[in-house]
Design an enzyme around this catalytic site. Structure first.
Site, short mmCIF file in Angstrom:
data_model
loop_
_atom_site.label_atom_id
_atom_site.label_comp_id
_atom_site.label_asym_id
_atom_site.label_seq_id
_atom_site.Cartn_x
_atom_site.Cartn_y
_atom_site.Cartn_z
N LYS A 182 1.17 -0.93 -0.12
CA LYS A 182 -0.29 -0.28 0.50
C LYS A 182 0.71 1.03 0.11
O LYS A 182 0.69 2.09 -0.56
CB LYS A 182 -0.92 0.11 0.91
CG LYS A 182 -2.16 -1.05 0.66
CD LYS A 182 -2.86 -0.95 2.36
CE LYS A 182 -3.72 -2.43 2.64
NZ LYS A 182 -4.78 -1.86 4.09
N GLU A 193 -5.12 8.84 6.92
CA GLU A 193 -6.07 9.52 5.51
C GLU A 193 -6.94 10.25 5.37
O GLU A 193 -7.74 10.38 6.99
CB GLU A 193 -5.94 8.19 4.78
CG GLU A 193 -6.45 8.29 3.62
CD GLU A 193 -6.26 6.99 3.10
OE1 GLU A 193 -5.33 6.20 2.68
OE2 GLU A 193 -7.77 6.06 3.27
N ARG A 250 -5.22 -8.21 -11.14
CA ARG A 250 -5.88 -10.00 -12.11
C ARG A 250 -7.08 -9.67 -12.54
O ARG A 250 -7.30 -8.17 -13.00
CB ARG A 250 -6.13 -10.75 -10.73
CG ARG A 250 -7.61 -10.16 -9.67
CD ARG A 250 -7.54 -10.58 -8.15
NE ARG A 250 -8.42 -10.10 -7.37
CZ ARG A 250 -9.96 -9.58 -7.29
NH1 ARG A 250 -10.34 -9.88 -8.83
NH2 ARG A 250 -10.03 -9.15 -6.65
#
Length: 400
Positions: A119, A203, A295
């Site tokens: 992250k 955040e 993916r």
């Protein structure tokens, strides 16, 4: 153009295994399935050209058993492995093992996967590439004064999060400095109890958000494309339930702008194959990058219906070394599509998984209707694996 792959082992089960097998059949590529004791009678086993036994039902002894999967791939002569989604699809160790053994991994390189999975590192790379990220700290915070400084720069309200895990643990909300100072020690203690470490980051808390993702594809020659957006804002417990395209809050200009940012995000980590750049859109219309899913997504059929592009076939062609056969300007957003995930759950008991025999099933069909599922009359839904049993996708000229 690289060498055409002649055989693919699918390191997965259920509807996604069937989806890859269908693409293999249409491309005249040998499909190799895997199965645990629980999947002996599963549809993907019967549909594949070959099938090999993995082990007991528990995922750690079957679909997460890297050494066993590689062993089978080598003995079966598989030239490539498609991981599907879930299980080992975002496991850089698995991708690296494929690379070490000369097996083509149909997905990004292990190096790119490691970057997208970190992250803080990924956020740093995106900021350097001028990809907009959620305002907040770039490093782990140990002192409350530093947290206050960053919160003032980002603007209140903010969230305090643990850098070492998810699941909602270690998250605290603060709408001013006083509250932030009060919550810092409690958040650190909660993080230590849950993860054994107290590293926190700040955040900005975004209000009135929409979750919007862009489908990406990038080949080994460095050609990157976005295949427009999917909106995934309808969720339960942070799990997507309904996805659709186009988004009602994304106009043509915004689509082009954010799509270009998504492609830049892929380039910044030297991404390969299909993936998804995920964004949050706030109530003012600002987009913030949150992550790259390295993916094929569960909701990929939505994009297939509005673009007419088979994403699994595109994945295989990119893995063969082929260049993406279309330019960005060649793509058109045609109509609207929506996907509803159908899970085997008990709504009367807090949506816990519901398992057992499926005595009968009646699947919808007709123009603009697609069902991706492993269900058939007499099959069983296992308690060992994900509760997703089917995806109902429909297409129309518009949402009306």
């Amino acid at each position: 153009m690289g060498k055409l792959i002649s055989s693919i082992l699918i390191a997965n089960r259920g509807e996604i295994a069937l989806r890859v097998i269908r693409a293999c059949k249409e491309m005249k590529i040998k499909s190799i399935a895997l199965y645990s004791d629980e999947d002996l009678s599963s549809k993907h086993v019967k549909s594949a050209d070959e099938a090999y036994y993995l082990g007991p039902p528990a995922p750690t002894k079957s679909y997460l058993n890297i050494d066993r999967i590689i062993e089978i791939a080598i003995s079966a002569g598989a030239e490539a492995i498609h991981p599907g989604y879930g299980f080992l699809s975002e496991n850089e160790t698995f991708a690296a093992k494929c690379e070490e053994n000369g097996i083509i991994f149909i997905g990004p390189t292990s190096e790119a996967m490691a970057l997208t999975g970190d992250k803080m590192k990924c956020k740093e790379i995106m900021k350097n590439a001028e990809v907009p990220t959620i305002p907040g700290s770039d490093d782990i915070l140990e002192e409350v004064d530093k947290a206050v400084e960053i919160a003032e720069e980002a603007g209140y309200p903010v969230l305090l999060k643990s850098a070492y895990g998810g699941g909602g643990r270690g998250i605290r909300f603060a709408n001013d400095e006083k509250k932030l100072r009060e919550e810092f020690e409690m958040a650190a203690a909660e993080s230590r109890a849950a993860f054994g470490k107290s590293g926190l980051y700040v955040e900005k808390f975004l209000q009135g958000i929409r979750h919007i993702e862009f489908q990406l594809a990038r080949d080994s020659s460095g050609n990157g494309r976005h295949l427009f957006e999917r909106e995934c804002s309808i969720q339960r417990r942070h799990q997507k339930l309904i996805e659709f395209s186009p988004s009602s809050v994304v106009d043509k200009k915004t689509r082009s702008k954010i799509g270009e940012i998504a492609v830049r995000a892929a380039e910044s980590v030297d991404y390969l194959n299909a993936g998804t750049a995920e964004f949050l859109r706030d109530e003012k219309g600002n987009f913030y990058f949150i992550e790259v899913n390295s993916r094929l997504q569960v909701e990929h059929p939505v994009t297939e219906l509005v673009t007419g592009i088979d994403l699994v076939k595109l994945q295989i062609k990119i893995a063969c070394g082929e260049e993406i056969p279309f330019k960005q300007d060649d793509l058109n957003l045609n109509g609207s599509a929506i996907e509803c995930r159908i899970n085997a759950e008990d709504p009367f008991h807090d949506f816990v998984p519901s398992v057992g025999l499926v005595p009968d099933c009646n699947l919808p069909y007709g123009p603009g209707v697609r069902v991706d599922t492993y269900l058939y009359p007499g099959c069983s839904v296992s308690g060992y694996y994900d509760s997703l049993v089917a995806k109902l996708i429909t297409w129309g000229q518009d949402f009306n």
